[in-house]
Design an enzyme around this catalytic site. Sequence first.
Site, PDB file in Angstrom:
ATOM      1  N   ASN A  67       0.358   1.129   9.103  1.00 48.53           N
ATOM      2  CA  ASN A  67       1.282   2.222   8.824  1.00 48.53           C
ATOM      3  C   ASN A  67       0.775   3.553   9.356  1.00 48.53           C
ATOM      4  O   ASN A  67       1.564   4.416   9.737  1.00 48.53           O
ATOM      5  CB  ASN A  67       1.557   2.299   7.323  1.00 48.53           C
ATOM      6  N   GLU A 116       1.754   3.491  12.845  1.00 48.22           N
ATOM      7  CA  GLU A 116       3.209   3.687  12.885  1.00 48.22           C
ATOM      8  C   GLU A 116       3.569   5.171  12.793  1.00 48.22           C
ATOM      9  O   GLU A 116       4.448   5.657  13.513  1.00 48.22           O
ATOM     10  CB  GLU A 116       3.834   2.918  11.729  1.00 48.22           C
ATOM     11  N   SER A 149       5.470  -6.146   6.709  1.00 49.36           N
ATOM     12  CA  SER A 149       6.243  -5.228   7.532  1.00 49.36           C
ATOM     13  C   SER A 149       7.476  -5.961   8.047  1.00 49.36           C
ATOM     14  O   SER A 149       7.428  -7.151   8.321  1.00 49.36           O
ATOM     15  CB  SER A 149       5.403  -4.718   8.712  1.00 49.36           C
ATOM     16  N   LYS A 172      -2.632  -3.502   6.488  1.00 46.09           N
ATOM     17  CA  LYS A 172      -1.284  -2.917   6.439  1.00 46.09           C
ATOM     18  C   LYS A 172      -1.358  -1.390   6.367  1.00 46.09           C
ATOM     19  O   LYS A 172      -0.518  -0.683   6.939  1.00 46.09           O
ATOM     20  CB  LYS A 172      -0.530  -3.465   5.226  1.00 46.09           C
TER      21      LYS A 172
END
Length: 302
Positions: free
Chosen positions: A177, A180, A121, A173
């Site tokens: 996300n 996010e 990221s 990850k």
Amino acid sequence: MRIGIIGLGKMGGNMAKRLLLAGHEVVGHNRTAPAMEELAAAGGVAAETVDALVAELPAPRTIWIMIPAGDPVEEMIDSLQQLLVEGDLIVDGGNSNYKDTVRRGRALAKVGIEYADVGTSGGIWGLAEGYSMMAGGTVTAMERLRPALESLAPAADLGWGHVGPTGSGHFVKMVHNGIEYGMMQAFTEGFALMRKKEEFGLDLAQVAEIWRHGSVVRSWLLDLLSNALKENPEMEGIEPWVADSGEGRWTVKEAIDLDVPAPVATLALIARLRSRDEESYSDRLLSALRNQFGGHAIKRED
């Protein structure tokens, strides 16, 4: 450290530059000439083919691929497997599905090739600020990668870590996300609400700037939102169409499989999907249904 990078797009190219600035030797390959020329100008070695890239690296080789998830990664690994030997290391720094990563790692282990996954990221800001990296793989692979990871991170001991076996980096990850998605949706909904309160005449860029300092919601996403509001307060020329790159969907599916409630990530994903429905048939049908049972007025198109 001499390392090969396949895929010199915005992130891959910037990662190559950051490694070069840290004193590493980078051999890079990309399908397009401008990216290769940019690497050469930065001091790297541009390899015209994957075969040439492999030939430029001393054994045991370390090759980091930064290409789109899915078939492109599958095809690249198949190609590399024909060129590499026991002890070589392939690193997938893209956003592959962790289940594919686990499968690939097992297959490569059978022929003695190490496979590591580094969920990355940082976007276009990584060159200057460093990258956040979630690495999965064997201890041996991590020790091989450590010099590169320490150089790519914001600091040698910050912003990266060996989170577990092969597949774990991409799994972490993926969840990153999904979170996010929810954070972005919350910010945009809040600012849309403030914009709608016209009687106060709020300056949204000012509000964002206030929140950036001392507020409990301060974050890098808020910094970027503040930049966007300063540059284009009314979001002129931008269509309300939001893409998703896959990780949000995978996060929601994983939450269902593991019986973990994840309503925020789920609703944020649905909001993105909703943004693409130009015809909005469901809304038309909803309006007709309200008229059927309650006689509510239907707004007709011109």
